[in-house]
Design an enzyme around this catalytic site. Structure first.
Site, PDB file in Angstrom:
ATOM      1  N   MET A 261       0.803  -1.236   0.000  1.00  5.51           N
ATOM      2  CA  MET A 261       0.037  -0.195  -0.209  1.00  5.51           C
ATOM      3  C   MET A 261       0.884   1.177  -0.049  1.00  5.51           C
ATOM      4  O   MET A 261       1.710   1.392   0.881  1.00  5.51           O
ATOM      5  CB  MET A 261      -1.009  -0.027   1.234  1.00  5.51           C
ATOM      6  CG  MET A 261      -2.269  -0.719   1.042  1.00  5.51           C
ATOM      7  SD  MET A 261      -3.281  -0.537   2.457  1.00  5.51           S
ATOM      8  CE  MET A 261      -2.605  -1.501   3.673  1.00  5.51           C
TER       9      MET A 261
ATOM     10  N   CYS B   2      -2.088  -1.287 -10.367  1.00  4.48           N
ATOM     11  CA  CYS B   2      -2.355   0.133 -10.191  1.00  4.48           C
ATOM     12  C   CYS B   2      -3.246   1.106 -10.863  1.00  4.48           C
ATOM     13  O   CYS B   2      -2.896   1.280 -12.289  1.00  4.48           O
ATOM     14  CB  CYS B   2      -1.067   0.961 -10.012  1.00  4.48           C
ATOM     15  SG  CYS B   2      -1.077   2.470  -9.107  1.00  4.48           S
TER      16      CYS B   2
ATOM     17  N   GLY C  74      -9.011  -8.371  -1.880  1.00  2.00           N
ATOM     18  CA  GLY C  74      -9.861  -7.386  -2.090  1.00  2.00           C
ATOM     19  C   GLY C  74     -10.965  -7.855  -1.134  1.00  2.00           C
ATOM     20  O   GLY C  74     -11.503  -8.782  -0.873  1.00  2.00           O
TER      21      GLY C  74
ATOM     22  N   ARG D 206      -6.379  -2.900   3.226  1.00  3.53           N
ATOM     23  CA  ARG D 206      -6.718  -1.986   4.339  1.00  3.53           C
ATOM     24  C   ARG D 206      -7.159  -2.565   5.580  1.00  3.53           C
ATOM     25  O   ARG D 206      -7.186  -1.922   6.661  1.00  3.53           O
ATOM     26  CB  ARG D 206      -8.009  -1.226   3.862  1.00  3.53           C
ATOM     27  CG  ARG D 206      -7.525   0.023   2.721  1.00  3.53           C
ATOM     28  CD  ARG D 206      -8.783   0.284   1.880  1.00  3.53           C
ATOM     29  NE  ARG D 206      -9.280  -0.947   1.065  1.00  3.53           N
ATOM     30  CZ  ARG D 206     -10.589  -1.023   0.464  1.00  3.53           C
ATOM     31  NH1 ARG D 206     -11.184   0.118   0.430  1.00  3.53           N
ATOM     32  NH2 ARG D 206     -11.055  -1.945  -0.019  1.00  3.53           N
TER      33      ARG D 206
HETATM   34  C1  LIG Z   1      -3.751   3.579  -0.221  1.00  2.00           C
HETATM   35  C2  LIG Z   1      -3.393   2.468  -0.660  1.00  2.00           C
HETATM   36  C3  LIG Z   1      -2.304   2.100  -1.463  1.00  2.00           C
HETATM   37  C4  LIG Z   1      -1.894   1.061  -2.305  1.00  2.00           C
HETATM   38  N1  LIG Z   1      -0.777   0.772  -3.035  1.00  2.00           N
HETATM   39  C5  LIG Z   1      -0.590  -0.140  -3.626  1.00  2.00           C
HETATM   40  C6  LIG Z   1       0.760  -0.505  -4.265  1.00  2.00           C
HETATM   41  O1  LIG Z   1       1.585   0.146  -4.043  1.00  2.00           O
HETATM   42  N2  LIG Z   1       0.834  -1.517  -4.927  1.00  2.00           N
HETATM   43  C7  LIG Z   1      -0.101  -2.598  -5.082  1.00  2.00           C
HETATM   44  O2  LIG Z   1      -0.180  -3.527  -5.861  1.00  2.00           O
HETATM   45  N3  LIG Z   1      -1.473  -2.282  -4.698  1.00  2.00           N
HETATM   46  C8  LIG Z   1      -1.740  -1.408  -3.934  1.00  2.00           C
HETATM   47  N4  LIG Z   1      -2.896  -0.997  -3.457  1.00  2.00           N
HETATM   48  C9  LIG Z   1      -4.044  -1.827  -3.579  1.00  2.00           C
HETATM   49  C10 LIG Z   1      -4.042  -3.211  -2.489  1.00  2.00           C
HETATM   50  O3  LIG Z   1      -2.863  -3.740  -2.514  1.00  2.00           O
HETATM   51  C11 LIG Z   1      -5.174  -4.034  -2.694  1.00  2.00           C
HETATM   52  O4  LIG Z   1      -5.098  -4.501  -3.885  1.00  2.00           O
HETATM   53  C12 LIG Z   1      -6.464  -3.172  -2.742  1.00  2.00           C
HETATM   54  O5  LIG Z   1      -6.390  -2.329  -1.526  1.00  2.00           O
HETATM   55  C13 LIG Z   1      -7.580  -4.368  -2.387  1.00  2.00           C
HETATM   56  O6  LIG Z   1      -7.322  -4.969  -1.045  1.00  2.00           O
HETATM   57  P1  LIG Z   1      -8.231  -4.472   0.148  1.00  2.00           P
HETATM   58  O7  LIG Z   1      -9.751  -4.540  -0.179  1.00  2.00           O
HETATM   59  O8  LIG Z   1      -7.966  -5.415   1.252  1.00  2.00           O
HETATM   60  O9  LIG Z   1      -8.076  -3.056   0.640  1.00  2.00           O
HETATM   61  C14 LIG Z   1      -3.132   0.056  -2.655  1.00  2.00           C
HETATM   62  C15 LIG Z   1      -4.169   0.164  -1.815  1.00  2.00           C
HETATM   63  C16 LIG Z   1      -4.424   1.512  -0.952  1.00  2.00           C
HETATM   64  C17 LIG Z   1      -5.662   1.595  -0.201  1.00  2.00           C
END
Ligand SMILES: Cc1cc2nc3c(=O)[nH]c(=O)nc-3n(C[C@H](O)[C@H](O)[C@H](O)COP(=O)(O)O)c2cc1C
Length: 312
Positions: A22, A105, A205, A229
Site C-alpha cells: 500500500m 495500479c 480484495g 486496508r
Molecule cells: C492507499 C493504498 C495504496 C495502495 N498501494 C498499492 C501498491 O503500491 N501496490 C499494489 O499492488 N497495490 C496497492 N494498493 C492495492 C492493495 O494492495 C489492494 O489490492 C487493494 O487495496 C484491495 O485490497 P483491500 O480490499 O484488502 O484493501 C493500494 C491500496 C490502497 C488503499
C-alpha cells in the site's frame, strides 16, 4: 480458511496470509510491526523501475526493510522490460529474493504511462515483461486486477500468461480498475484463474475479517489471501485468521509503529505522516472525538506518542 505454507519458486512462505503493498502506508515502520502479527509475507509499496534506473533518491527508503528482507517482497512497476530487469538486478534490490510486478495500479499518473493496470490492456507486452524479469535470478510474482472496467475478466488469461512466462505466484485483486477499492470482489474470476494454473493464486480484495478470508478462499479455491486496508482497520487480523494470540496490544502496535516513524522521519514529519492512519486505527472506537482531533492536528511525534500512551 486452511492455513498452509506457500511455495513460491524455491522460497517457502510460512503461511498463506500476506500483507498487501500500500503506497504511502506499508513502509518499513508499518511492515515491521505488522509482520510480528504473523503474516507469511509482506510487500513493499510499488517502486518505479525507471526510478531505480535513474537513481531516484526515494527508492532506498521505500525498500528499507532492516532485518525483514526474508519476509518482504519488493514490488516494482514500469512498462519496459529493460528497465524492469535492470531494477530487479540493481544494488538497491540485492537483499530481496522475491520481486512482484505491479499490473493493477489504477492511479491516472501510472496508468497514463502504460504502467500498472494499463498493462492489463496489453497481454503481449505484459508477457514480455514477465519473461524478461524471470531471466533474472529473482523469484518473480505478479499482482493483477480482474480487468479495467466492470464486467471485464482477464484474470485467468493473465494468470496463465504469468505462469507460462516464469512467474511463481499470482495475486488477484478481484476488482476492476474502474472500481478502484470498492465493491464486492469478483469471486468467479479468481476461481476461474485458480483453476487454470499450477502456481499459487493469492486472492485479494475486501478482506476485513477472518470470515471474509474464509469466504474468499471457499468461493475461489485460492491458495491464500492478501490483506490491504484490513491490516490497518484491524491490526490483528492476521492473528485472527491464523488462529494465534496477538503478540501485543493494539496500543503497543500503534506505539511501535510510531516509534519507527519517529526514528525514520523525525519528530514533525512522523506526526504528520501518522495522521493518515488515525481513521483506520480508530474506526468504530467510541468516545474519542477529542483524541482524534488532537492526533489529526499534532505537529510532534513525541506529542502523538504521549496522546496514544495516555488515552488509549
Ligand atoms: C492507499 C493504498 C495504496 C495502495 N498501494 C498499492 C501498491 O503500491 N501496490 C499494489 O499492488 N497495490 C496497492 N494498493 C492495492 C492493495 O494492495 C489492494 O489490492 C487493494 O487495496 C484491495 O485490497 P483491500 O480490499 O484488502 O484493501 C493500494 C491500496 C490502497 C488503499
Amino acid at each position: 480458511m486452511r492455513i498452509k505454507s506457500i511455495k513460491i519458486g524455491d522460497y517457502i512462505a510460512e503461511n498463506n496470509v500476506f500483507l498487501a503493498p500500500m503506497a504511502g502506508y506499508t513502509d518499513y515502520s508499518f511492515r515491521n510491526v505488522a509482520l510480528k502479527t504473523g503474516y507469511g509475507l509482506s510487500f513493499t509499496e510499488l517502486i518505479s523501475a525507471k526510478g531505480v534506473y535513474y537513481k531516484n533518491k526515494g527508492t532506498a527508503s521505500l525498500v528499507y526493510s532492516k532485518g525483514n528482507e526474508d519476509k518482504t517482497a519488493v514490488q516494482i512497476f514500469g512498462s519496459e522490460p529493460y528497465f524492469m530487469r535492470y531494477a530487479i538486478e540493481s544494488e538497491e534490490l540485492k537483499d530481496f529474493k522475491i520481486v512482484d510486478i505491479n499490473m493493477g495500479c489504477p492511479v491516472p499518473k501510472v496508468y497514463k504511462n502504460g504502467e500498472g493496470s494499463a498493462l492489463l490492456k496489453d497481454i503481449k507486452k505484459s508477457a514480455e515483461i514477465v519473461k524478461e524479469c524471470a531471466k533474472s535470478d529473482k523469484i518473480i510474482t505478479v499482482k493483477i486486477r480482474t480487468g479495467l472496467k466492470k464486467g471485464d475478466d482477464i484474470a485467468s488469461e493473465f494468470a496463465k500468461m504469468a505462469e507460462d512466462n516464469g512467474a511463481k505466484l499470482i495475486t488477484i485483486h478481484g476488482r476492476t480498475r474502474d472500481a478502484y477499492y470498492s465493491g464486492e470482489p469478483d469471486y468467479k474470476a479468481i476461481e476461474k484463474a485458480k483453476n487454470g494454473v499450477k502456481i499459487p493464486v493469492i486472492a485479494n480484495g475486501g478482506i476485513f475479517s477472518k470470515s471474509d478470508a474464509d469466504n474468499m478462499t471457499e468461493r475461489t479455491g485460492a491458495d491464500g489471501v492478501m490483506i490491504a486496508r484490513g491490516s490497518m482497520f484491524s491490526p490483528f487480523i492476521a492473528c485472527d485468521i491464523l488462529g494465534i494470540d496477538p503478540p501485543f496490544t493494539k496500543k503497543e502496535f500503534m506505539i511501535n509503529h510510531l516509534l519507527s516513524l519517529i526514528e525514520m522521519l523525525g519528530d514533525r514529519k512522523s506526526a504528520v505522516y501518522f495522521r493518515k492512519f488515525v481513521p483506520y486505527y480508530f474506526k468504530g472506537v467510541d468516545n474519542i472525538k477529542d483524541l482524534k482531533l488532537k492526533l489529526l492536528s499534532s505537529e510532534s511525534g513525541e506529542e502523538t506518542l504521549r496522546l496514544i500512551n495516555e488515552n488509549t
